[in-house]
Design a protein around this motif. Structure first.
Motif: not given
Length: 227
Positions: A1-26
């Motif tokens: 599977m090639t990389g996906l374009d994902i929209l993430y709507v989240e007001d917790d900036a710390r959690l958003a950073e964690e998910v962003a790193r996770l998705m980037a690693d994938d």
């Protein structure tokens, strides 16, 4: 599977950073906003492969966002993340048009797996006439299973279970996912119905073959592996 374009709507900036790193690693590309209205605008105007929504946002709830998206004809698969994890909360989300629902806190590998599974289903890969994985074949219309060219007789429920594993081949499938997608339950009935059916399916898929294809991931669920 090639990389996906994902929209993430989240007001917790710390959690958003964690998910962003996770998705980037994938290998995925993530667009993030902490505002519901902005998330709705982006989701309606751009083609995202998957949308991840927090349920409780300061200006517009995730439930309202997905309702408006569905009313506008936006079919992008939506995964909702929420601290509200009770059965009635999940049911409300699914009824509003959410495709999958995860309670916070969540297991990062499971989030990755669910994102991939959502995309596969939305892309129509799970609805092919034949799903292939290793030496396994799932003939969707004929509702038959084969391994190494050999027909594997399955009951209707066993076939539904087999097909779900094939649609998520190689990924960890949790008991919660099985209850919701195979048994259509939004709660755990506290029975061994999953273990019994998975055990029967495993025996049928592995009898007469040298290699196992269905792993138990203790404390989590199961994973279909290539034989």
């Amino acid at each position: 599977m090639t990389g996906l374009d994902i929209l993430y709507v989240e007001d917790d900036a710390r959690l958003a950073e964690e998910v962003a790193r996770l998705m980037a690693d994938d290998g995925h590309r993530l667009s993030w906003t902490d505002r519901g209205e902005e998330g709705l605008k982006r989701a309606a105007s751009a083609a995202f492969d998957v949308v991840i929504l927090d349920r409780m946002l300061p200006d517009l709830s995730g439930i309202e966002i997905v309702r408006r998206l569905r009313e506008a004809g936006v079919a992008a698969p939506v995964l909702m993340l929420s601290a509200l994890g009770r059965a009635e909360n999940r049911t409300e989300g699914l009824d509003a048009g959410v495709d999958d629902y995860m309670a916070k806190p969540f297991d990062p590998p499971e989030l990755s797996a669910r994102v991939r599974a959502l995309h596969r289903r939305a892309a129509g890969l799970a609805h092919s006439a034949v799903i292939l994985f290793g030496d396994l074949e799932c003939h969707v219309k004929a509702r038959t299973a084969h391994r190494g060219g050999r027909h594997i007789p399955l009951s209707p429920k066993e076939f539904t279970l087999f097909r779900y594993f094939m649609e998520n081949a190689g990924e960890v499938v949790t008991r919660e996912m099985l209850l919701r997608n195979v048994w259509n339950l939004s709660f755990d009935p506290q029975t061994n119905v999953i273990d019994v059916n998975v055990g029967r399916l495993r025996r049928k898929l592995e009898e007469g073959f040298d290699t196992p294809v269905l792993e138990t991931i203790w404390g989590t669920g199961y994973r279909l592996v290539a034989g």
